[in-house]
Design a protein around this motif. Structure first.
Motif, mmCIF file in Angstrom:
data_model
loop_
_atom_site.group_PDB
_atom_site.id
_atom_site.type_symbol
_atom_site.label_atom_id
_atom_site.label_comp_id
_atom_site.label_asym_id
_atom_site.label_seq_id
_atom_site.Cartn_x
_atom_site.Cartn_y
_atom_site.Cartn_z
ATOM 1 N N LEU A 4 0.775 -1.188 -0.157
ATOM 2 C CA LEU A 4 0.167 0.121 -0.037
ATOM 3 C C LEU A 4 0.827 1.260 0.005
ATOM 4 O O LEU A 4 1.643 1.342 0.806
ATOM 5 C CB LEU A 4 -0.997 0.124 1.077
ATOM 6 C CG LEU A 4 -2.119 0.979 1.178
ATOM 7 C CD1 LEU A 4 -3.157 0.566 0.145
ATOM 8 C CD2 LEU A 4 -2.566 1.169 2.580
ATOM 9 N N TYR A 7 1.047 8.446 -2.385
ATOM 10 C CA TYR A 7 1.829 9.126 -3.515
ATOM 11 C C TYR A 7 1.469 10.645 -3.128
ATOM 12 O O TYR A 7 2.256 11.384 -3.266
ATOM 13 C CB TYR A 7 1.151 8.933 -4.846
ATOM 14 C CG TYR A 7 1.857 7.593 -5.267
ATOM 15 C CD1 TYR A 7 2.789 7.777 -6.265
ATOM 16 C CD2 TYR A 7 1.316 6.086 -5.214
ATOM 17 C CE1 TYR A 7 3.481 6.680 -6.883
ATOM 18 C CE2 TYR A 7 1.974 5.048 -5.508
ATOM 19 C CZ TYR A 7 3.059 5.379 -6.413
ATOM 20 O OH TYR A 7 3.557 4.059 -6.813
ATOM 21 N N ASP A 11 -4.219 9.918 -2.370
ATOM 22 C CA ASP A 11 -3.759 9.209 -3.362
ATOM 23 C C ASP A 11 -2.778 8.041 -2.861
ATOM 24 O O ASP A 11 -1.794 8.167 -2.807
ATOM 25 C CB ASP A 11 -3.115 9.980 -4.357
ATOM 26 C CG ASP A 11 -2.549 9.039 -5.610
ATOM 27 O OD1 ASP A 11 -2.793 7.978 -5.733
ATOM 28 O OD2 ASP A 11 -1.626 9.653 -6.561
ATOM 29 N N ARG A 13 -2.339 3.886 -3.093
ATOM 30 C CA ARG A 13 -2.576 2.765 -3.923
ATOM 31 C C ARG A 13 -1.991 1.569 -3.461
ATOM 32 O O ARG A 13 -0.808 1.509 -3.162
ATOM 33 C CB ARG A 13 -2.202 3.078 -5.489
ATOM 34 C CG ARG A 13 -2.086 4.560 -5.925
ATOM 35 C CD ARG A 13 -1.223 4.713 -7.086
ATOM 36 N NE ARG A 13 -1.294 6.050 -7.472
ATOM 37 C CZ ARG A 13 -0.359 6.742 -8.165
ATOM 38 N NH1 ARG A 13 0.372 6.019 -8.982
ATOM 39 N NH2 ARG A 13 -0.224 8.029 -8.491
ATOM 40 N N GLU A 15 -0.554 -1.754 -4.942
ATOM 41 C CA GLU A 15 0.022 -1.922 -5.954
ATOM 42 C C GLU A 15 1.197 -2.866 -6.151
ATOM 43 O O GLU A 15 1.457 -3.308 -4.893
ATOM 44 C CB GLU A 15 0.794 -0.938 -6.697
ATOM 45 C CG GLU A 15 1.601 0.033 -5.843
ATOM 46 C CD GLU A 15 1.899 1.269 -6.230
ATOM 47 O OE1 GLU A 15 1.497 1.598 -7.537
ATOM 48 O OE2 GLU A 15 3.056 1.914 -6.082
#
Length: 352
Positions: A4, A7, A11, A13, A15
């Motif tokens: 996790l 950014y 935001d 994410r 990924e």
């Protein structure tokens, strides 16, 4: 692996990122539990000045060692090995500044943090940096303590730090503002370690107040949305006030109420920080003066507090298992933040 990553504010994410590699002075762990707190929610919405994106967040961490760097055991005089069960500190002191040399590691002026300057625990694997190992910040989990319980040792450590500053005595009357996980932990520590007397829990959310009261059984709950909190505490204490007051919430009014309700020689912990946009309160200095009040700040914890938290959990002095009321896989980590924000669980943990 899944991680996790933060950014920018709002935001964040989940990924796929490369699995981290273990350097010669580092330890790699497989994360078993990374619990969540209000700070994670603040980071999600506002970021943090010490957090450089992109960054894997999460700082309440327990896991299993999968690799030990070649230089670790010889450098730190340790005997870490794959398979060891470990808990990781969050606040990392430098060990060298004036405060650290004085033994005040919780207020190290060069403090860094896991999940801020170093990648954190909302991931399948993470690296324990040498800065953590240097200050003995990797702790063995006792055999009778689960990974989930061990991940809660970090917030417990913060509460231990706050309470040891207060000079709590057996039989003291305690008021805790904030029926979240930290408020519950404060009650458990005050009773299990310091043997306080009557305990009153205050919140303005009736559902959260009831949920936490069911778990930690205060002698009285006080709904600040319905009654005058100071007046009620004075009634419950025969007009004397509370010996110890802990404000485990980010509400200015609770700090003002704490001063107003404190007994003579009362001790107050401003445990919860206030919003940066509104950090001031009105303080009747004469009340502080004539009642001889002691007002303490409390900032994070030192490595030793984490070790003590694990000992208290292991001994049964401070139970934590029943406070973990929501468990989610890493894929649903952002849901965990929503649960924390809504206050519909006491402690929420993520299990990668």
């Amino acid at each position: 692996m899944k991680a996790l990553r933060f950014y920018a504010p709002e935001d964040v994410r989940l990924e796929d990122v490369p699995e981290p590699e273990c350097g010669p002075g580092e330890i790699k762990i497989k994360v078993k539990n990374c619990s969540t707190c209000g700070t994670d929610v603040k980071i999600f919405h506002n970021g943090h000045q010490n957090l450089t994106p992109p960054r894997t967040i999460g700082h309440e961490i327990a896991g299993e060692v999968v690799e030990v760097g070649a230089d670790v055991n010889s450098t730190y005089g340790s005997s870490w090995a794959a398979g060891d069960r470990v808990q990781v500190i969050a606040a990392v002191p430098c060990g060298e500044c004036y405060e650290c040399r004085k033994g005040w590691m919780a207020v190290c002026q060069n403090q860094t943090s896991v999940g801020y300057q170093y990648d954190g625990g909302f991931a399948e694997y993470m690296i324990v940096p040498q800065q953590v190992l240097k200050v003995d910040g990797l702790n063995r989990i006792p055999e009778n303590v689960g990974y989930d319980e061990a991940s809660a040792a970090e917030p417990f450590a913060c509460a231990i730090n706050a309470q040891e500053l207060l000079g709590i005595e057996e039989g003291d009357t305690l008021v805790v503002f904030g029926a979240g996980p930290i408020g519950c932990m404060h009650i458990r520590i005050a009773r299990g370690v310091h043997k306080v007397g009557k305990v009153f829990l205050v919140d303005v959310n009736a559902e959260r107040l009831q949920m936490s009261a069911d778990a930690v059984q205060p002698d009285e709950t006080i709904n600040g949305a319905e009654v005058d909190v100071v007046e009620r505490v004075m009634e419950l204490t025969g007009g004397r006030g509370a010996d110890v007051v802990i404000t485990a919430t980010a509400a200015n009014v609770t700090q003002e109420q704490a001063i107003a309700m404190a007994a003579r020689n009362g001790r107050i912990s401003f445990f919860g920080g206030l919003p940066k946009t509104n950090p001031t309160i009105t303080c009747d200095s004469n009340v502080v003066h004539y009642r001889q009040l002691h007002i303490h700040g409390a900032n994070g914890s030192a490595p030793e507090h984490n070790k003590r938290a694990l000992e208290y959990i292991s001994s049964g002095q401070v139970p934590v298992k029943d406070l973990i009321t929501a468990r989610l896989p890493l894929e649903r980590a952002l849901e965990a933040f929503d649960i924390v924000k809504a206050g519909t669980a006491i402690k929420v943990t993520v299990e990668p």
